[in-house]
Scaffold this motif. Structure first.
Motif, PDB file in Angstrom:
ATOM      1  N   LYS A   1      20.616 100.288 -14.218  1.00  0.00           N
ATOM      2  CA  LYS A   1      20.226  98.914 -14.521  1.00  0.00           C
ATOM      3  C   LYS A   1      20.189  98.682 -16.027  1.00  0.00           C
ATOM      4  O   LYS A   1      19.864  99.587 -16.797  1.00  0.00           O
ATOM      5  CB  LYS A   1      18.831  98.630 -13.949  1.00  0.00           C
ATOM      6  N   PRO A   2      20.488  97.467 -16.470  1.00  0.00           N
ATOM      7  CA  PRO A   2      20.286  97.137 -17.884  1.00  0.00           C
ATOM      8  C   PRO A   2      18.801  96.982 -18.174  1.00  0.00           C
ATOM      9  O   PRO A   2      17.998  96.756 -17.264  1.00  0.00           O
ATOM     10  CB  PRO A   2      21.027  95.807 -18.039  1.00  0.00           C
ATOM     11  N   GLU A   3      18.431  97.115 -19.427  1.00  0.00           N
ATOM     12  CA  GLU A   3      17.045  96.886 -19.815  1.00  0.00           C
ATOM     13  C   GLU A   3      16.694  95.407 -19.642  1.00  0.00           C
ATOM     14  O   GLU A   3      17.528  94.547 -19.924  1.00  0.00           O
ATOM     15  CB  GLU A   3      16.831  97.293 -21.274  1.00  0.00           C
ATOM     16  N   PRO A   4      15.472  95.075 -19.237  1.00  0.00           N
ATOM     17  CA  PRO A   4      14.437  95.974 -18.713  1.00  0.00           C
ATOM     18  C   PRO A   4      14.779  96.399 -17.286  1.00  0.00           C
ATOM     19  O   PRO A   4      15.356  95.626 -16.529  1.00  0.00           O
ATOM     20  CB  PRO A   4      13.181  95.100 -18.733  1.00  0.00           C
ATOM     21  N   ARG A   5      14.446  97.613 -16.924  1.00  0.00           N
ATOM     22  CA  ARG A   5      14.885  98.183 -15.653  1.00  0.00           C
ATOM     23  C   ARG A   5      13.879  97.910 -14.538  1.00  0.00           C
ATOM     24  O   ARG A   5      12.778  98.459 -14.530  1.00  0.00           O
ATOM     25  CB  ARG A   5      15.119  99.687 -15.812  1.00  0.00           C
ATOM     26  N   TRP A   6      14.296  97.071 -13.606  1.00  0.00           N
ATOM     27  CA  TRP A   6      13.515  96.777 -12.405  1.00  0.00           C
ATOM     28  C   TRP A   6      14.432  96.888 -11.197  1.00  0.00           C
ATOM     29  O   TRP A   6      15.655  96.810 -11.336  1.00  0.00           O
ATOM     30  CB  TRP A   6      12.900  95.373 -12.486  1.00  0.00           C
TER      31      TRP A   6
ATOM     32  N   ASP B   1      15.491  90.950 -13.361  1.00  0.00           N
ATOM     33  CA  ASP B   1      15.117  91.338 -14.718  1.00  0.00           C
ATOM     34  C   ASP B   1      13.612  91.309 -14.952  1.00  0.00           C
ATOM     35  O   ASP B   1      13.148  91.209 -16.085  1.00  0.00           O
ATOM     36  CB  ASP B   1      15.806  90.413 -15.729  1.00  0.00           C
TER      37      ASP B   1
ATOM     38  N   HIS C   1      13.637 107.499 -16.200  1.00  0.00           N
ATOM     39  CA  HIS C   1      13.635 106.061 -15.931  1.00  0.00           C
ATOM     40  C   HIS C   1      12.554 105.700 -14.915  1.00  0.00           C
ATOM     41  O   HIS C   1      11.947 104.629 -15.000  1.00  0.00           O
ATOM     42  CB  HIS C   1      15.014 105.615 -15.447  1.00  0.00           C
TER      43      HIS C   1
ATOM     44  N   TRP D   1       9.464 103.124 -15.789  1.00  0.00           N
ATOM     45  CA  TRP D   1       9.227 102.045 -14.808  1.00  0.00           C
ATOM     46  C   TRP D   1       7.805 102.118 -14.282  1.00  0.00           C
ATOM     47  O   TRP D   1       7.080 101.113 -14.261  1.00  0.00           O
ATOM     48  CB  TRP D   1      10.263 102.215 -13.716  1.00  0.00           C
TER      49      TRP D   1
ATOM     50  N   SER E   1       5.145 101.326 -16.995  1.00  0.00           N
ATOM     51  CA  SER E   1       5.098  99.910 -17.366  1.00  0.00           C
ATOM     52  C   SER E   1       4.226  99.122 -16.401  1.00  0.00           C
ATOM     53  O   SER E   1       3.640  98.098 -16.771  1.00  0.00           O
ATOM     54  CB  SER E   1       6.507  99.313 -17.398  1.00  0.00           C
TER      55      SER E   1
END
Length: 252
Positions: free
Chosen positions: A151-156, A160, A193, A197, A200
Motif C-alpha cells: 500500500k502507499p503511505e499512509p498504509r491502511w 487512505d 509494516h 500500522w 498508529s
C-alpha cells in the motif's frame, strides 16, 4: 440524545475490546456489564446471548440486542457512523472493509485464540498443537504484512485512512509476545509494516482509554494478565475451583 448502549464484556478476552474501541472512537455513550469468566454461560447473560460468549450489546435507542463481534461492529457502523468516520460511503470500499472484518473474525481471532489456549490454558502441553497455531498466527501476520507493504503511505487495509476493518485486528495483535512466546523487542521482527500500522492505532486516545477501562475491570476482579485469578497456577485449577463453587451453591 443518544442513550447509553449496554455492553456486556469479560475483561480478559480480546473480543470485547474490539467493540469498545469502535464505540470509543465514535464517541458513543455506553455502560459496561463486567462479567466474571464463571458467569458467562449463566443467566442473566445467556438470556442476552444464548451462546454464552462476550461481547453482546443492548441498544435502547433501537431496541436491538446483538452478539458476535463482527455483527456488532457492522451494526454500530451502519447505525452510528453516518459521517463515515470509520467507514466509506462508496460501495467498493464498504465491501472491502467487510471483507477484512470477516478475515479478522474467521482467521485472526480463532487462530490466535487457539494459540492462547494450547500455549497457556490447556491442561496438557501438546507441542504439535502449540506449533500449529503459532504458525497460523505468523501466517496471518504475513498476510497483513504483505498487503500493507504493497500500500502507499499512509498504509491502511482499505483506502487512505483507518476504518473499522483495521481496528478489529488491534486487540488480538496487542500481545504478540505472549502468543508467540518471544521477548517484547522481537515480536515485530519481519513485519515492520504491521508494527507501524498497529502502533498508529494503539497510540489513539480511544484505544488508550479502552485499555485503562480494561485494566480497572481486571483489577476489580482480581485477575492476572492471563485472565485467571491472581495466584492461580493453571486454568485447570481455575476450572476446578469454579466447579467446586457451583457445587457448593447447589448443595449449601
Amino acid at each position: 440524545m443518544t442513550k447509553p448502549i449496554r455492553v456486556w464484556v469479560s475483561p480478559p478476552g480480546s473480543n470485547s475490546w474490539k467493540v469498545i474501541f469502535v464505540i470509543e472512537e465514535l464517541g458513543l455513550p455506553y455502560e459496561l456489564v463486567s462479567l466474571r469468566f464463571e458467569n458467562i454461560k449463566k443467566k442473566p447473560f445467556t438470556d442476552v446471548n444464548p451462546n454464552g460468549r462476550v461481547p453482546a450489546i443492548e441498544d435502547p435507542n433501537t431496541d436491538m440486542t446483538l452478539w458476535e463481534t463482527g455483527a456488532i461492529i457492522q451494526y454500530l457502523i451502519a447505525q452510528y457512523d453516518a459521517e463515515h468516520k470509520l467507514s466509506y460511503a462508496t460501495f467498493k470500499e464498504q465491501n472491502l472493509c467487510n471483507q477484512w472484518l470477516m478475515f479478522q473474525v474467521s482467521g485472526q481471532g480463532p487462530y490466535y485464540g487457539q494459540c492462547t489456549w494450547f500455549t497457556y490454558l490447556h491442561k496438557e502441553k501438546i507441542p504439535s498443537a502449540i506449533e500449529r497455531y503459532a504458525d497460523e498466527v505468523r501466517r496471518v501476520l504475513g498476510v497483513l504484512e504483505g498487503v500493507l507493504a504493497a500500500k502507499p503511505e499512509p498504509r491502511w487495509l482499505v483506502g487512505d485512512r483507518m476504518t473499522f476493518a483495521d481496528m478489529a485486528f488491534v486487540p488480538w495483535n496487542n500481545r504478540l509476545e505472549l502468543l508467540l512466546s518471544v521477548p517484547e523487542e522481537k515480536k515485530w521482527e519481519g513485519i515492520p509494516h504491521v508494527q507501524a500500522w498497529h502502533e498508529s492505532m494503539t497510540s489513539r486516545p480511544s484505544w488508550i482509554k479502552s485499555m485503562e477501562v480494561r485494566a480497572r475491570l481486571m483489577d476489580e476482579q482480581g485477575l492476572d494478565w492471563n485472565g485467571m485469578p491472581k495466584g492461580t497456577k493453571s486454568f485447570h485449577e481455575y476450572q476446578e475451583s469454579i466447579a467446586a463453587a457451583d457445587k457448593s451453591e447447589e448443595h449449601p
